[in-house]
Write a protein that holds these residues in place. Structure first.
Motif, mmCIF file in Angstrom:
data_model
loop_
_atom_site.group_PDB
_atom_site.id
_atom_site.type_symbol
_atom_site.label_atom_id
_atom_site.label_comp_id
_atom_site.label_asym_id
_atom_site.label_seq_id
_atom_site.Cartn_x
_atom_site.Cartn_y
_atom_site.Cartn_z
ATOM 1 N N ALA B 66 -31.177 -9.191 -1.149
ATOM 2 C CA ALA B 66 -29.926 -9.955 -1.111
ATOM 3 C C ALA B 66 -29.481 -10.364 -2.506
ATOM 4 O O ALA B 66 -28.306 -10.465 -2.786
ATOM 5 C CB ALA B 66 -30.109 -11.194 -0.240
ATOM 6 N N LYS B 67 -30.424 -10.602 -3.380
ATOM 7 C CA LYS B 67 -30.102 -11.064 -4.731
ATOM 8 C C LYS B 67 -30.727 -10.123 -5.741
ATOM 9 O O LYS B 67 -31.859 -10.312 -6.136
ATOM 10 C CB LYS B 67 -30.671 -12.485 -4.948
ATOM 11 C CG LYS B 67 -29.864 -13.543 -4.256
ATOM 12 C CD LYS B 67 -28.787 -14.032 -5.166
ATOM 13 C CE LYS B 67 -27.706 -14.720 -4.374
ATOM 14 N NZ LYS B 67 -26.392 -14.464 -4.845
ATOM 15 N N SER B 71 -28.778 -11.681 -10.907
ATOM 16 C CA SER B 71 -27.548 -12.151 -10.291
ATOM 17 C C SER B 71 -27.521 -13.663 -10.123
ATOM 18 O O SER B 71 -26.549 -14.207 -9.636
ATOM 19 C CB SER B 71 -27.327 -11.473 -8.947
ATOM 20 O OG SER B 71 -28.108 -12.090 -7.972
ATOM 21 N N SER B 72 -28.553 -14.347 -10.500
ATOM 22 C CA SER B 72 -28.441 -15.801 -10.421
ATOM 23 C C SER B 72 -28.047 -16.337 -11.795
ATOM 24 O O SER B 72 -28.270 -15.680 -12.809
ATOM 25 C CB SER B 72 -29.744 -16.430 -9.932
ATOM 26 O OG SER B 72 -30.530 -16.762 -11.034
ATOM 27 N N ALA B 73 -27.443 -17.511 -11.786
ATOM 28 C CA ALA B 73 -26.848 -18.041 -13.007
ATOM 29 C C ALA B 73 -27.854 -18.083 -14.149
ATOM 30 O O ALA B 73 -27.537 -17.753 -15.278
ATOM 31 C CB ALA B 73 -26.287 -19.425 -12.737
ATOM 32 N N GLN B 76 -28.379 -14.649 -15.584
ATOM 33 C CA GLN B 76 -27.237 -13.888 -16.073
ATOM 34 C C GLN B 76 -27.346 -13.671 -17.570
ATOM 35 O O GLN B 76 -27.563 -14.613 -18.323
ATOM 36 C CB GLN B 76 -25.925 -14.628 -15.767
ATOM 37 C CG GLN B 76 -24.730 -13.726 -15.964
ATOM 38 C CD GLN B 76 -23.428 -14.495 -16.053
ATOM 39 O OE1 GLN B 76 -23.410 -15.704 -16.158
ATOM 40 N NE2 GLN B 76 -22.340 -13.759 -16.026
#
Lengths: 161, 430
Positions: B66-67, B71-73, B76
């Motif tokens: 899913a991630k 892709s998480s802050a 990034q």
């Protein structure tokens, strides 16, 4: 005029002072939960499909709905947002938790976000169709709209057993 | 641990049993029963444990799916990339039916975030495909600036950035506007894409009103060489800009879902103390440009209108300097300087088909612009009648994806019919 030149730095130093506070976070998860389900007395971490950051909102043990937190990219930066979905499958609202772009901050406005209220997994959820765009913030608007559409699909698939 | 616990419970229970001879056989039966029960519980515990482990690993796999990584802050990367571009074909309705196909522009943007408050943005552009001494292409920096966010309401930026006049100047990616070519008013009156070196302050008041103010480099009258484009050819684009005279700007824009209403003003002297050409020394030549604009989307319609106006003071003196320049340099052909500029357009588009990512919208636009020149009839420098023009454009935008557009239109120039043309374009942004 050496003194006058030094004075020039004073307002700059004053302006830089609050730089230690996180610049872009508007809401924590707890604040977003409260904003989406103000009447709830409990939020229990759960899973909705593959989504890890999900909470069940309840009051006196009765399920009110779900809070889903996700991220989409704006133009260059990630936008963190929370979606509130009632037990009836209708959107309560969208809250922008983090917005990092230097342009397009208008998506945080209540008028833009309120367009999602009542939307369901069966709604079109297309920018410029049932969600109005904000000029100059098109990519942020589009990607949040797509994000909400995806979250509602995941929500519907996970709860229909 | 659980298994051991069950075993201990079993032994304790066994020890507590009365061991009388009479009861011995029934006690042994009971112990056998208990032992069987213990074995069953052991088996159950083992099964539950392996199920739990399997569930955990599938949860982790689902989380990974899913991630995707990054892709998480927090993950990034601090440096990001984006781009846009367009390929255009124009066929003019002049007697020769001149046709041109052009890789009009390819733009690559880089951004970097140093921390939550400090970021860098840039756009590098190549126009017309090839850049070399023998080619007509241009490689240019369209913007490159640092932005420091003090709060939502106060950002400070410095570097080379776009001036907030008009609708197109700051938002100019091909899928964001109608028509293959940018409209004439926001080309000849507002010199899109228009950037200056300087410092600016901008921010959001509430969540709807954006303000912009700043001090920047300005135009250079001595470099202006084509009055058909208003003051456009006098822009300096951050290229060793003569900065004896600085300019100021301010803009206010209100944005709500489907609505934009705003305006801006830019003002500064363009004489630059004759740095580029001493014949222009002592001429202030203040340029002031302003605009108001609105954009409204409702029930499948996109409506847009803009009015822009400007004045170039001391235009008579600039024309006189031009005459002197031509006298000194026979290869230079003089022209009458623009003294006032104005233009407006109105545009309507209707989305006739929208399904999934596909969007088809025919549109029509009417424009009018006037570039009035400071004539010097004695030296034969007169107003060019072609600089007072009316343009009608009718066409269709066909989006095969929200960020990829195929456009085609026909433009009719009422005064200078040779400019009338048929256009086809392909544009993208990401």
């Amino acid at each position: 005029m050496p003194r006058a030149e030094h004075m020039f730095w004073v307002p700059i130093a004053v302006l830089c002072a609050p730089a230690t506070v996180q610049a872009t976070q508007y809401l924590t998860v707890e604040q977003a939960q409260k904003a989406l389900f103000p009447e709830a007395d409990g939020f229990a971490a759960t899973r909705v499909g593959e989504l890890q950051r999900a909470w069940e909102a309840s009051r006196d043990g009765v399920l009110l709905g779900h809070v889903l937190v996700d991220e989409v990219i704006g133009k260059q930066e990630l936008i963190t947002y929370a979606l509130g979905v009632g037990v009836d499958g209708a959107v309560r609202n969208v809250e922008i938790m983090d917005y990092r772009e230097s342009r397009g901050g208008e998506v945080r406005g209540a008028r833009w976000r309120e367009q999602f209220k009542g939307k369901r997994s069966t709604s079109p959820l297309r920018l410029e169709e049932d969600i109005q765009n904000i000029s100059g913030a098109t990519l942020s608007c589009r990607h949040i709209t797509e994000g909400v559409r995806r979250l509602l699909a995941v929500h519907a698939a996970a709860l229909k057993k | 641990m659980h298994v051991k616990a069950y075993r201990n419970v079993g032994l304790m229970l066994a020890a507590m049993l009365p061991l009388s001879a009479a009861a011995q056989s029934s006690t042994e039966q009971k112990i056998d029963g208990l032992q069987q029960e213990i074995e069953r519980l052991k088996e159950e515990t083992r099964r539950l444990r392996s199920e739990q482990a399997a569930q955990k690993s599938s949860q982790e796999a689902a989380a990974r799916a899913a991630k995707p990584a990054g892709s998480s802050a927090a993950d990034q990367p601090a440096t990001s990339m984006f781009g846009y571009g367009e390929f255009n074909y124009n066929r003019n309705r002049d007697p020769d039916r001149t046709g041109k196909a052009d890789l009009r522009r390819l733009v690559v943007g880089f951004g970097h975030r140093f921390n939550d408050r400090l970021s860098f943005s840039s756009e590098l552009e190549i126009e017309h495909g090839i850049v070399s001494a023998d080619d007509q292409g241009e490689a240019e920096v369209e913007q490159a600036y640092l932005n420091y966010q003090l709060s939502d309401a106060v950002n400070v930026k410095g570097g080379l950035f776009l001036i907030p006049l008009g609708i197109l100047n700051e938002t100019h990616e091909p899928p964001t506007y109608y028509g293959v070519e940018r409209n004439d008013v926001e080309t000849r009156i507002i010199p899109t894409t228009w950037r200056e070196l300087g410092v600016g302050v901008h921010g959001l008041l509430g969540t709807s009103v954006k303000y912009d103010v700043g001090v920047t480099t300005g135009f250079n009258a001595a470099k202006l060489d084509d009055p058909a484009f208003g003051v456009r050819t006098g822009h300096q684009e951050g290229q060793l800009a003569d900065a004896h005279d600085l300019s100021v700007y301010g803009a206010l824009n209100y944005r709500a879902p489907g609505l934009l209403v705003g305006g801006g003003v830019f003002s500064g002297n363009t004489g630059q103390n004759g740095q580029a050409d001493s014949l222009f020394k002592g001429i202030a030549a203040r340029l002031t440009l302003w605009d108001v604009h609105a954009k409204y989307s409702v029930a499948g319609w996109d409506l847009q209108a803009l009015y822009a106006s400007g004045t170039l003071a001391d235009a008579d003196q600039l024309t006189a300097a031009n005459v002197a320049r031509a006298a000194a340099d026979p290869s230079f052909s003089a022209f009458a300087f623009p003294k006032s500029l104005k233009g407006w357009y109105g545009q309507a588009a209707y989305h006739i088909y929208r399904r999934g990512e596909v969007d088809i919208a025919p549109f029509a636009r009417i424009e009018r612009y006037e570039i009035r020149q400071a004539e010097d009839p004695g030296n034969g420098l007169l107003q060019d009648p072609k600089n007072i023009e009316r343009v009608q454009t009718i066409g269709v935008d066909f989006k095969i994806h929200p960020q990829v557009v195929i456009k085609t239109d026909f433009q009719h120039y009422r005064v200078d019919g040779d400019k009338s043309r048929f256009n086809v374009g392909l544009g993208y942004m990401f």
